[in-house]
Design a protein around this motif. Structure first.
Motif, mmCIF file in Angstrom:
data_model
loop_
_atom_site.group_PDB
_atom_site.id
_atom_site.type_symbol
_atom_site.label_atom_id
_atom_site.label_comp_id
_atom_site.label_asym_id
_atom_site.label_seq_id
_atom_site.Cartn_x
_atom_site.Cartn_y
_atom_site.Cartn_z
ATOM 1 N N ARG A 120 57.700 11.545 65.835
ATOM 2 C CA ARG A 120 58.989 12.246 65.828
ATOM 3 C C ARG A 120 58.745 13.740 66.027
ATOM 4 N NH1 ARG A 120 62.952 14.695 62.660
ATOM 5 N NH2 ARG A 120 65.034 13.830 62.961
ATOM 6 N N GLN A 121 57.763 14.289 65.323
ATOM 7 C CA GLN A 121 57.454 15.709 65.455
ATOM 8 C C GLN A 121 56.939 16.030 66.848
ATOM 9 O OE1 GLN A 121 58.278 17.970 63.034
ATOM 10 N NE2 GLN A 121 57.930 19.368 64.733
ATOM 11 N N GLN A 122 56.191 15.125 67.442
ATOM 12 C CA GLN A 122 55.694 15.309 68.805
ATOM 13 C C GLN A 122 56.866 15.473 69.774
ATOM 14 O OE1 GLN A 122 53.011 12.161 69.927
ATOM 15 N NE2 GLN A 122 52.910 12.794 72.051
ATOM 16 N N ILE A 123 57.900 14.678 69.596
ATOM 17 C CA ILE A 123 59.090 14.759 70.438
ATOM 18 C C ILE A 123 59.795 16.099 70.211
ATOM 19 C CG2 ILE A 123 61.374 13.765 70.877
ATOM 20 C CD1 ILE A 123 60.048 11.037 69.932
ATOM 21 N N ILE A 124 59.966 16.468 68.964
ATOM 22 C CA ILE A 124 60.650 17.727 68.636
ATOM 23 C C ILE A 124 59.881 18.920 69.203
ATOM 24 C CG2 ILE A 124 61.257 19.272 66.723
ATOM 25 C CD1 ILE A 124 61.987 16.697 65.133
ATOM 26 N N ASP A 125 58.566 18.922 69.052
ATOM 27 C CA ASP A 125 57.755 20.031 69.562
ATOM 28 C C ASP A 125 57.847 20.139 71.087
ATOM 29 O OD1 ASP A 125 56.994 20.608 66.961
ATOM 30 O OD2 ASP A 125 55.020 19.647 67.143
ATOM 31 N N ALA A 126 57.785 18.994 71.757
ATOM 32 C CA ALA A 126 57.888 18.997 73.222
ATOM 33 C C ALA A 126 59.274 19.473 73.657
ATOM 34 C CB ALA A 126 57.612 17.597 73.768
ATOM 35 N N ALA A 127 60.299 19.019 72.955
ATOM 36 C CA ALA A 127 61.664 19.428 73.293
ATOM 37 C C ALA A 127 61.860 20.913 73.042
ATOM 38 C CB ALA A 127 62.666 18.608 72.486
ATOM 39 N N ARG A 128 61.338 21.402 71.939
ATOM 40 C CA ARG A 128 61.463 22.829 71.616
ATOM 41 C C ARG A 128 60.880 23.671 72.757
ATOM 42 N NH1 ARG A 128 59.277 22.866 66.647
ATOM 43 N NH2 ARG A 128 61.269 22.951 65.583
ATOM 44 N N TYR A 135 63.731 7.141 72.358
ATOM 45 C CA TYR A 135 65.003 6.577 71.892
ATOM 46 C C TYR A 135 64.862 5.852 70.553
ATOM 47 C CZ TYR A 135 67.623 7.967 75.983
ATOM 48 O OH TYR A 135 68.260 8.714 76.944
ATOM 49 N N ARG A 136 63.668 5.553 70.152
ATOM 50 C CA ARG A 136 63.460 4.970 68.824
ATOM 51 C C ARG A 136 63.824 5.986 67.737
ATOM 52 N NH1 ARG A 136 57.947 2.274 66.379
ATOM 53 N NH2 ARG A 136 58.825 1.838 64.344
ATOM 54 N N TYR A 137 63.589 7.256 68.036
ATOM 55 C CA TYR A 137 63.818 8.313 67.054
ATOM 56 C C TYR A 137 65.140 9.051 67.259
ATOM 57 C CZ TYR A 137 58.945 7.502 66.060
ATOM 58 O OH TYR A 137 57.765 6.907 65.726
ATOM 59 N N PHE A 138 65.574 9.158 68.500
ATOM 60 C CA PHE A 138 66.765 9.952 68.829
ATOM 61 C C PHE A 138 67.615 9.203 69.838
ATOM 62 C CE2 PHE A 138 63.302 12.918 67.875
ATOM 63 C CZ PHE A 138 63.861 13.627 66.816
ATOM 64 N N ARG A 139 68.916 9.142 69.574
ATOM 65 C CA ARG A 139 69.835 8.461 70.488
ATOM 66 C C ARG A 139 70.218 9.333 71.671
ATOM 67 N NH1 ARG A 139 73.919 6.579 65.927
ATOM 68 N NH2 ARG A 139 73.659 8.790 65.639
ATOM 69 N N SER A 140 70.046 10.653 71.530
ATOM 70 C CA SER A 140 70.476 11.550 72.600
ATOM 71 C C SER A 140 69.737 12.884 72.506
ATOM 72 C CB SER A 140 71.978 11.806 72.492
ATOM 73 O OG SER A 140 72.245 12.543 71.306
ATOM 74 N N MET A 144 66.423 13.758 79.659
ATOM 75 C CA MET A 144 65.595 12.882 78.828
ATOM 76 C C MET A 144 64.282 12.535 79.555
ATOM 77 S SD MET A 144 66.767 12.691 75.848
ATOM 78 C CE MET A 144 66.319 11.235 74.920
ATOM 79 N N PRO A 145 64.307 12.241 80.869
ATOM 80 C CA PRO A 145 63.018 12.023 81.547
ATOM 81 C C PRO A 145 62.072 13.232 81.448
ATOM 82 C CG PRO A 145 64.781 11.115 82.881
ATOM 83 C CD PRO A 145 65.436 11.874 81.747
ATOM 84 N N ASP A 146 62.627 14.439 81.454
ATOM 85 C CA ASP A 146 61.795 15.644 81.270
ATOM 86 C C ASP A 146 61.135 15.625 79.900
ATOM 87 O OD1 ASP A 146 62.495 16.754 83.767
ATOM 88 O OD2 ASP A 146 64.248 17.764 82.886
#
Length: 178
Positions: A13-21, A49-54, A34-36
């Motif tokens: 989950r943190q990996q996703i947040i860090d990449a998104a940030r 999508y397991r962690y975030f719906r959008s 989302m593909p980005d």
């Protein structure tokens, strides 16, 4: 099938947040799909999508992790140090650009606006609490101006790059000492 630990789930989950940030700070929300985020995180679409719906949920998660490192007291030195911290976060982690993106998105997303409004309320309350010798009304007035000035400095960093915190620290000091 082996059980996945909570620590593993939290790390993904943190990996996703860090990449998104990082992606949001460099490209903005509108130019990040989302593909980005899949590419930036190195995870699969299903994993995200397991962690975030959008994308909006990811933005909210980023906001929820934001913390404000306020000084223990409001003095000229602590205001300078605080703005130095803000400047460092902007220069080293693109934090100011990310904040600019979050505010812009909050202007059109009621759900995100609620999160941002709560953070601003909490920040103003924390600043007011640093002014125990002031009346509650005076502390609230000072906190409102303090937060607005800090936000203005952050926006200047987002747009202009490196900005000297000196004039902003002097203005914060003047606000607190008024």
């Amino acid at each position: 099938m082996p059980k996945v630990t909570q620590a593993h789930l939290d790390a993904r989950r943190q990996q996703i947040i860090d990449a998104a940030r990082a992606r949001f700070a460099s490209h903005g929300f509108a130019r990040t799909s989302m593909p980005d985020l899949v590419e930036a995180s190195g995870l699969s679409t299903g994993a995200i999508y397991r962690y975030f719906r959008s994308k909006d949920e990811i933005v909210a998660a980023i906001c929820e992790q934001t913390s404000h490192t306020l000084p223990d007291e409001l003095t000229a030195a602590s205001a300078r140090d605080f703005l130095g911290h803000v400047r460092t976060a902007a220069l080293e982690h693109d934090h100011a650009r990310l904040v600019a993106q979050i505010y812009a998105e909050a202007a059109v997303s009621p759900a995100l606006a609620t999160v941002v409004r709560q953070q601003l309320d909490d920040l103003r309350a924390a600043v007011a609490a640093l002014l125990p010798d002031r009346t509650p009304a005076d502390a609230e007035r000072i906190a409102e101006a303090f937060v607005a000035l800090c936000h203005g400095y952050t926006q200047q960093l987002a747009v202009r790059g490196d900005v000297d915190p000196g004039p902003f620290a002097a203005a914060l000091t003047a606000i607190v000492e008024s």
